[in-house]
Design a protein around this motif. Structure first.
Motif, PDB file in Angstrom:
ATOM      1  N   GLN B 147      -8.392   7.847   8.589  1.00 39.72           N
ATOM      2  CA  GLN B 147      -7.582   6.630   8.668  1.00 39.72           C
ATOM      3  C   GLN B 147      -7.695   5.821   7.373  1.00 39.72           C
ATOM      4  OE1 GLN B 147      -8.001   4.621  12.363  1.00 39.72           O
ATOM      5  NE2 GLN B 147      -7.066   2.708  11.692  1.00 39.72           N
ATOM      6  N   ALA B 150      -5.707   7.660   4.706  1.00 42.08           N
ATOM      7  CA  ALA B 150      -4.276   7.597   5.021  1.00 42.08           C
ATOM      8  C   ALA B 150      -3.693   6.224   4.707  1.00 42.08           C
ATOM      9  CB  ALA B 150      -4.037   7.950   6.489  1.00 42.08           C
ATOM     10  N   GLU B 151      -4.468   5.183   4.937  1.00 38.39           N
ATOM     11  CA  GLU B 151      -4.011   3.834   4.619  1.00 38.39           C
ATOM     12  C   GLU B 151      -3.717   3.689   3.133  1.00 38.39           C
ATOM     13  OE1 GLU B 151      -6.723   0.736   5.822  1.00 38.39           O
ATOM     14  OE2 GLU B 151      -6.565   1.428   7.895  1.00 38.39           O
ATOM     15  N   ASN B 154      -0.844   5.747   2.335  1.00 36.23           N
ATOM     16  CA  ASN B 154       0.309   5.317   3.134  1.00 36.23           C
ATOM     17  C   ASN B 154       1.074   6.498   3.742  1.00 36.23           C
ATOM     18  OD1 ASN B 154       1.846   3.353   4.333  1.00 36.23           O
ATOM     19  ND2 ASN B 154       3.080   2.902   2.533  1.00 36.23           N
ATOM     20  N   VAL B 155       0.310   7.409   4.340  1.00 41.12           N
ATOM     21  CA  VAL B 155       0.890   8.545   5.068  1.00 41.12           C
ATOM     22  C   VAL B 155       0.195   8.640   6.430  1.00 41.12           C
ATOM     23  CG1 VAL B 155       1.380   9.858   2.962  1.00 41.12           C
ATOM     24  CG2 VAL B 155      -0.785  10.229   4.160  1.00 41.12           C
TER      25      VAL B 155
END
Lengths: 287, 287
Positions: B147, B150-151, B154-155
């Motif tokens: 997470q 990914a943040e 931005n996916v």
């Protein structure tokens, strides 16, 4: 670092404060960081405060005096919240999400940074004025929600497990009765992940009868802590809910046999954006 | 909204771009948002660009012309990275973290937003110029790392599981051999959580022999995707690693019998901050 221009300070202070929600950053720190007078920093902060408020980014509280500073607390205003809940409802309102047993497939949404950030901001808004030490959730699907909320509150999150993992070290455990099927289960939390006496916010992705959440609440008691609140992304339709006080962003009604889903707003809006809410959340002042 | 002052624009643009990493935001959008001329917006962006660079926040690329805009890509510069890895090493270098089987207790660190944000920024830096469609990890302890990464990219992130959960809907599964104990296991991923043909970054909290990661790689193949890279927070000491190419932030050596731990830097720094790294990461230009 040389003395900086106001424009550069504004950009960096915005970054610095956004990265540290709910933390008091002293005027002295900023004055040293930018080699600037405290009076200039104070003026910078009033610009940030005004823009954060006008744009619905959050509260910037400034503590005056030599020992003073600024604290940024993110929130989401009523209008943006209504828009986001409506987006969430549209995304969930899809019959192919219905899974056996009254469950709903949400993992795609709860794997998207933008959704998670909004969920985190929204749930944190609810506890704008409440001191919270930790966010608790149950593995695995609650984890992204807990992390998103913990980021906005800037506190640690802890993960309660059903399966005993050898890699967790000493644990504290409780038995609990699942809400609907009335099975006896066990959940546990690593001893060293949560200090005794913590003020805990319990979150989860989906709540049916609420057995897991009741279990987590009893685990908080074992840690001599206090449950500050319970917040879930979605709650389902059940006859006997075992958790009385909670908020949900959306309410989901499924008909597993027909494979139909019906999504309505949860009780969040009425619980949070009400008369006794800090007024600046409902009617932000303008200059 | 009225025409805004430069100072207010700088604060809001910083917020807006930080919330949307790796996304091209058009000049037109900003011009409308602030009712300001594109020429003013361009000047604002050059101030952001300069400050982001001087403060090591990230890259602000501006695309000129009528269809142009700005794209913010977060990174962490070499010096801050070295400082963070050293903090991480100190935090892990604690004999009470040694668990049976050569595992190390990391859950407290991987539940702290600040640590996770730094881990996310650091791992994302490594893929500064690489298109990535999704981050993949294994439940449960890899989730916070996925997470966090990914943040910054931005996916979406996706979670592979060992246990079949009825609440996941149709899944794709693979069998894999665990690295050390050579047991045959099964892992699976919900069909609808990952589009076919995705470019996937695999991350995890801790890697020993790498059996789980090899399993995830074969799952990516089942989804006709491509593994862009493998990044873990910590790797342990093993004789036969089944994953050849990966980066780790720290390397952990444990002696389970004596309960001793030894922490050294992982291969991250040498892999990432090397000669063929984009030069702006090593020697940021200054005005």
């Amino acid at each position: 670092m040389m003395k900086t221009r106001r424009s550069d300070r504004l950009v960096d202070m915005t970054y610095y404060l956004l990265e540290r929600p709910r933390t008091l950053v002293s005027l002295t720190y900023f004055a040293n960081r930018y080699e600037s007078a405290k009076s200039s920093i104070s003026e910078d902060l009033s610009i940030l405060k005004r823009t954060f408020q006008e744009r619905g980014i959050g509260l910037l509280e400034t503590v005056p005096g030599a020992a003073g500073g600024a604290r940024f607390t993110p929130y989401m205003l009523k209008e943006e919240a209504a828009e986001f809940v409506s987006t969430l409802m549209n995304a969930i309102d899809d019959d192919t999400r219905v899974l056996p047993g009254g469950y709903v497939y949400l993992s795609d949404l709860l794997g998207q940074p933008w959704f998670l950030r909004c969920i985190g901001r929204l749930i944190a808004t609810q506890y704008l004025r409440e001191p919270i030490d930790a966010v608790m959730t149950a593995a695995t699907k609650g984890v992204p929600v807990a992390q998103a909320v913990a980021e906005q509150l800037n506190v640690p999150f802890v993960i309660v497990r059903n399966d005993t993992k050898v890699t967790e070290g000493p644990t504290m455990s409780v038995n609990y009765v699942t809400g609907q099927s009335q099975r006896l289960e066990k959940m546990e939390l690593s001893r060293r992940s949560l200090p005794m006496g913590s003020r805990v916010l319990i979150v989860d992705d989906f709540m049916k009868a609420g057995g897991t959440i009741r279990g987590m609440a009893s685990l908080v008691k074992e840690f001599e802590g206090q449950v500050v609140g319970v917040a879930v992304v979605a709650d389902g339709q059940v006859e006997n809910r075992v958790v009385a006080k909670y908020t949900s962003l959306v309410h989901v009604n499924t008909d597993g046999e027909q494979g139909l889903i019906e999504v309505t707003p949860g009780n969040y809006a009425t619980e949070v954006y009400s008369a006794d809410t800090p007024v600046d959340l409902v009617h932000p002042e303008t200059d």
